[in-house]
Design a protein around this motif. Structure first.
Motif, mmCIF file in Angstrom:
data_model
loop_
_atom_site.group_PDB
_atom_site.id
_atom_site.type_symbol
_atom_site.label_atom_id
_atom_site.label_comp_id
_atom_site.label_asym_id
_atom_site.label_seq_id
_atom_site.Cartn_x
_atom_site.Cartn_y
_atom_site.Cartn_z
ATOM 1 N N GLU A 188 -4.642 107.408 28.373
ATOM 2 C CA GLU A 188 -6.098 107.451 28.288
ATOM 3 C C GLU A 188 -6.660 106.340 27.402
ATOM 4 O O GLU A 188 -7.841 106.009 27.523
ATOM 5 N N ARG A 189 -5.832 105.782 26.510
ATOM 6 C CA ARG A 189 -6.296 104.674 25.669
ATOM 7 C C ARG A 189 -5.122 103.742 25.394
ATOM 8 O O ARG A 189 -3.959 104.167 25.421
ATOM 9 N N VAL A 190 -5.463 102.493 25.120
ATOM 10 C CA VAL A 190 -4.462 101.538 24.648
ATOM 11 C C VAL A 190 -5.042 100.819 23.442
ATOM 12 O O VAL A 190 -6.262 100.647 23.318
ATOM 13 N N ARG A 191 -4.160 100.427 22.542
ATOM 14 C CA ARG A 191 -4.552 99.707 21.327
ATOM 15 C C ARG A 191 -3.740 98.420 21.264
ATOM 16 O O ARG A 191 -2.500 98.451 21.314
ATOM 17 N N ILE A 192 -4.437 97.288 21.141
ATOM 18 C CA ILE A 192 -3.789 95.970 21.122
ATOM 19 C C ILE A 192 -4.236 95.244 19.858
ATOM 20 O O ILE A 192 -5.330 94.649 19.833
ATOM 21 N N PRO A 193 -3.462 95.292 18.778
ATOM 22 C CA PRO A 193 -3.863 94.613 17.543
ATOM 23 C C PRO A 193 -3.922 93.094 17.747
ATOM 24 O O PRO A 193 -3.055 92.498 18.390
ATOM 25 N N LEU A 194 -4.951 92.482 17.195
ATOM 26 C CA LEU A 194 -5.126 91.026 17.270
ATOM 27 C C LEU A 194 -4.612 90.404 15.979
ATOM 28 O O LEU A 194 -5.017 90.799 14.875
ATOM 29 N N GLU A 195 -3.715 89.422 16.115
ATOM 30 C CA GLU A 195 -3.054 88.843 14.944
ATOM 31 C C GLU A 195 -3.949 87.874 14.184
ATOM 32 O O GLU A 195 -3.864 87.787 12.965
ATOM 33 N N GLN A 196 -4.776 87.134 14.860
ATOM 34 C CA GLN A 196 -5.553 86.082 14.223
ATOM 35 C C GLN A 196 -7.018 86.470 14.094
ATOM 36 O O GLN A 196 -7.583 87.124 14.981
ATOM 37 N N ALA A 197 -7.633 86.064 12.955
ATOM 38 C CA ALA A 197 -9.058 86.271 12.760
ATOM 39 C C ALA A 197 -9.846 85.368 13.707
ATOM 40 O O ALA A 197 -9.313 84.403 14.270
ATOM 41 N N ASN A 198 -11.123 85.700 13.887
ATOM 42 C CA ASN A 198 -12.032 84.941 14.748
ATOM 43 C C ASN A 198 -11.518 84.845 16.186
ATOM 44 O O ASN A 198 -11.567 83.801 16.823
ATOM 45 N N THR A 199 -10.991 85.980 16.665
ATOM 46 C CA THR A 199 -10.499 86.050 18.037
ATOM 47 C C THR A 199 -11.472 86.868 18.875
ATOM 48 O O THR A 199 -11.933 87.937 18.452
ATOM 49 N N LEU A 200 -11.777 86.370 20.063
ATOM 50 C CA LEU A 200 -12.613 87.088 21.020
ATOM 51 C C LEU A 200 -12.012 86.861 22.403
ATOM 52 O O LEU A 200 -11.848 85.714 22.832
ATOM 53 N N ALA A 201 -11.644 87.958 23.081
ATOM 54 C CA ALA A 201 -10.907 87.823 24.339
ATOM 55 C C ALA A 201 -11.410 88.826 25.369
ATOM 56 O O ALA A 201 -11.130 90.030 25.251
ATOM 57 N N PRO A 202 -12.172 88.386 26.372
ATOM 58 C CA PRO A 202 -12.443 89.262 27.525
ATOM 59 C C PRO A 202 -11.128 89.509 28.279
ATOM 60 O O PRO A 202 -10.370 88.564 28.532
ATOM 61 N N VAL A 203 -10.857 90.739 28.617
ATOM 62 C CA VAL A 203 -9.563 91.074 29.233
ATOM 63 C C VAL A 203 -9.769 92.053 30.377
ATOM 64 O O VAL A 203 -10.789 92.749 30.469
ATOM 65 N N MET A 204 -8.755 92.105 31.260
ATOM 66 C CA MET A 204 -8.664 93.128 32.298
ATOM 67 C C MET A 204 -7.286 93.766 32.200
ATOM 68 O O MET A 204 -6.272 93.056 32.111
ATOM 69 N N LEU A 205 -7.242 95.088 32.190
ATOM 70 C CA LEU A 205 -5.985 95.830 32.099
ATOM 71 C C LEU A 205 -5.731 96.516 33.433
ATOM 72 O O LEU A 205 -6.606 97.202 33.977
ATOM 73 N N SER A 206 -4.522 96.337 33.962
ATOM 74 C CA SER A 206 -4.126 96.962 35.230
ATOM 75 C C SER A 206 -2.879 97.804 34.992
ATOM 76 O O SER A 206 -2.174 97.642 33.995
ATOM 77 N N GLY A 207 -2.593 98.680 35.941
ATOM 78 C CA GLY A 207 -1.417 99.531 35.823
ATOM 79 C C GLY A 207 -0.803 99.813 37.182
ATOM 80 O O GLY A 207 -1.429 99.625 38.225
ATOM 81 N N ARG A 208 0.442 100.272 37.168
ATOM 82 C CA ARG A 208 1.118 100.699 38.387
ATOM 83 C C ARG A 208 2.262 101.621 38.010
ATOM 84 O O ARG A 208 2.705 101.662 36.865
ATOM 85 N N ARG A 209 2.755 102.347 39.005
ATOM 86 C CA ARG A 209 3.910 103.231 38.816
ATOM 87 C C ARG A 209 5.148 102.546 39.357
ATOM 88 O O ARG A 209 5.072 101.571 40.115
ATOM 89 N N ASP A 210 6.301 103.062 38.957
ATOM 90 C CA ASP A 210 7.569 102.489 39.425
ATOM 91 C C ASP A 210 7.622 102.479 40.948
ATOM 92 O O ASP A 210 7.286 103.464 41.611
ATOM 93 N N GLY A 211 8.064 101.369 41.498
ATOM 94 C CA GLY A 211 8.205 101.247 42.940
ATOM 95 C C GLY A 211 6.977 100.707 43.634
ATOM 96 O O GLY A 211 7.048 100.336 44.801
ATOM 97 N N ASN A 212 5.822 100.665 42.938
ATOM 98 C CA ASN A 212 4.611 100.116 43.542
ATOM 99 C C ASN A 212 4.506 98.630 43.221
ATOM 100 O O ASN A 212 4.683 98.206 42.082
ATOM 101 N N VAL A 213 4.206 97.855 44.229
ATOM 102 C CA VAL A 213 4.056 96.418 44.042
ATOM 103 C C VAL A 213 2.635 96.082 43.592
ATOM 104 O O VAL A 213 2.413 95.203 42.769
ATOM 105 N N GLN A 214 1.666 96.821 44.126
ATOM 106 C CA GLN A 214 0.261 96.517 43.882
ATOM 107 C C GLN A 214 -0.171 97.016 42.508
ATOM 108 O O GLN A 214 0.107 98.147 42.124
ATOM 109 N N TRP A 215 -0.880 96.150 41.747
ATOM 110 C CA TRP A 215 -1.477 96.530 40.474
ATOM 111 C C TRP A 215 -2.875 97.103 40.731
ATOM 112 O O TRP A 215 -3.624 96.585 41.549
#
Length: 453
Positions: A267-294
């Motif tokens: 339900e949530r993910v946490r991604i610590p950022l190592e460097q100050a003054n970082t700004l990153a638009p991101v997209m997170l995808s997922g899949r289950r074992d055996g599925n090729v499509q994200w």
């Protein structure tokens, strides 16, 4: 109807060869439990490492055993947002209501309000020449008017002891009034003893204004203060379990991917950022074992930026709770990436609680990690007859006593080997005995047919 002896015997053999009840040795991981509080039902919140040790994300391969190795009845419960009632008090502003004897509440006053609705002035109506103006009641301003009021406490004095009966009305605009019933105050002295009634129960409705109008006597008591109280429902956060940071695998296009031990409803993910003054638009995808499509799960902006009084950060993304075993993060190159060659990710899943019925001797133990067992959980209403949510707080608690003891499934312990060997021997003996018995019955039936012929 005549039963076929061969069919009956075959059915007995099949039932005898059915899968035996699970034992602790059938599971890859086990841990002792310690219990406290009132039984026989106990609650156990599962830590994240127990979830990671499972073979199925729905925890069908979980069991609780007693000291004799007997599986105990249990139920799985996913925790939700906690609700609690918070008491609040309001010191009301009080305004006297004066009128002539026998007048009604609506005839007695003119109210002047500010644009925000706050009372500025109350002007009594002019009394008739033959009527004397008296104190008939009080107007209370409750503040914002958003508190469900269930109690009114008055600090009052009167010329004489006795009972004071009054009518209570509520309004949000000082024009439309609704009845909240009647209340009664009392102050009695006798033989050195005093009885006082200063509280009035209210029906739990919210209102910006209350009007107290005295019925008996008509002369209202003098109020020194008025305290209104009520309860608000407060919803707490959903209890979450967080994993230790998982190392990422970096891709050629600047993406990062992670593999989980099994498919979990993240339900949530946490991604610590190592460097100050970082700004990153991101997209997170997922899949289950055996599925090729994200499948896209979330979009957002992660940042670690300077702000007033210190850094401001956004390092979490909210997911829909779909079961996934692999995650992929794709930063937008226009933001400059995450500021490092790799990234760590912690997954958050909703906490799960086991409620089990203790039977037999201690110590109890939790076992998990098997591909051969079916779901053994019961509905909570079946496990606890007459269950309601209030009973949870009165149950005993169970805790893990140490860390999970995990064995290698490819190299089972001597105990597991011995137990499995004796099971196989027993099944083979039962099978051979059944075959021999079938042979004897077949010979007996053939002889009977020859004699009849």
């Amino acid at each position: 109807m005549k039963l076929n002896p061969l069919a009956l015997l075959a059915g007995c053999l099949l039932s005898g060869l059915a899968v035996a009840s699970p034992t602790p040795a059938d599971f890859a991981s086990r841990v002792p439990l310690e219990v406290s509080g009132n039984g026989p039902w106990y609650r156990l919140q599962l830590p994240i490492d127990v979830l990671f040790a499972a073979r199925n994300g729905d925890l069908r391969d979980l069991r609780v055993f007693n000291a004799d190795g007997e599986a105990l009845p249990y139920s799985l419960r996913t925790t939700s947002a906690s609700e609690k009632l918070v008491r609040s008090e309001v010191q009301a502003r009080i305004f006297p209501l004066r009128g002539r004897s026998g007048s009604a509440a609506a005839d007695s006053v003119k109210v002047v309000r500010s644009t925000a609705g706050t009372i500025l002035e109350i002007t009594p109506a002019a009394p008739a020449p033959d009527k004397q103006e008296v104190l008939r009641g009080w107007l209370l301003e409750t503040g914002a008017g958003d508190l469900p009021l269930d109690r009114l406490q008055l600090d009052w004095t009167a010329d004489a002891d006795g009972f004071q009966r009054l009518r209570i009305e509520a309004s949000d605009d000082l024009e439309h009034w609704r009845s909240l019933g009647e209340g009664q105050l009392a102050r009695l002295d006798f033989n050195g003893q005093r009885i006082e009634q200063n509280d009035i129960a209210l029906p739990g409705e919210s209102a910006r204004y209350l009007r107290l109008w005295w019925e008996s006597p008509e002369q209202a008591a003098q109020l020194v203060g008025a305290t209104l109280s009520g309860s608000r429902s407060s919803t707490g956060p959903i209890p979450m379990l967080w994993s230790e940071p998982l190392a990422a695998k970096a891709g050629a296009q600047g993406e990062f991917s992670w593999s989980l031990p099994l498919a979990l409803p993240v339900e949530r993910v946490r991604i610590p950022l190592e460097q100050a003054n970082t700004l990153a638009p991101v997209m997170l995808s997922g899949r289950r074992d055996g599925n090729v499509q994200w499948t896209p799960l979330a979009r957002g902006v992660l940042y670690r930026l300077p702000g007033e009084g210190g850094e401001i950060t956004q390092e979490e993304l909210t997911l829909p709770g779909t079961a996934v075993s692999q995650l992929r993060l794709q930063p937008d190159s226009r933001g400059g990436g995450l500021g490092g060659l790799t990234a760590n990710l912690s997954v958050g899943v909703r906490a799960t609680e086991v409620v089990f019925l203790a039977r037999g001797g201690e110590p109890y133990q939790l076992a998990i990690g098997s591909t051969a067992v079916a779901d053994g959980s019961l509905p909570l209403g079946t496990l606890v007859p007459g269950f309601d949510a209030k009973r949870l707080s009165g149950m005993g608690e169970a805790r893990l006593k140490g860390a999970l003891q995990t064995r290698n499934a490819a190299a089972p312990t001597v105990e597991a080997k011995s137990d499995g060997r004796w099971k196989r021997y027993g099944l083979w003996a039962l099978l051979l005995a059944g075959v021999a018995l079938l042979g004897l019955m077949a010979v007996s039936l053939l002889r009977g047919d020859r004699q009849q012929g």
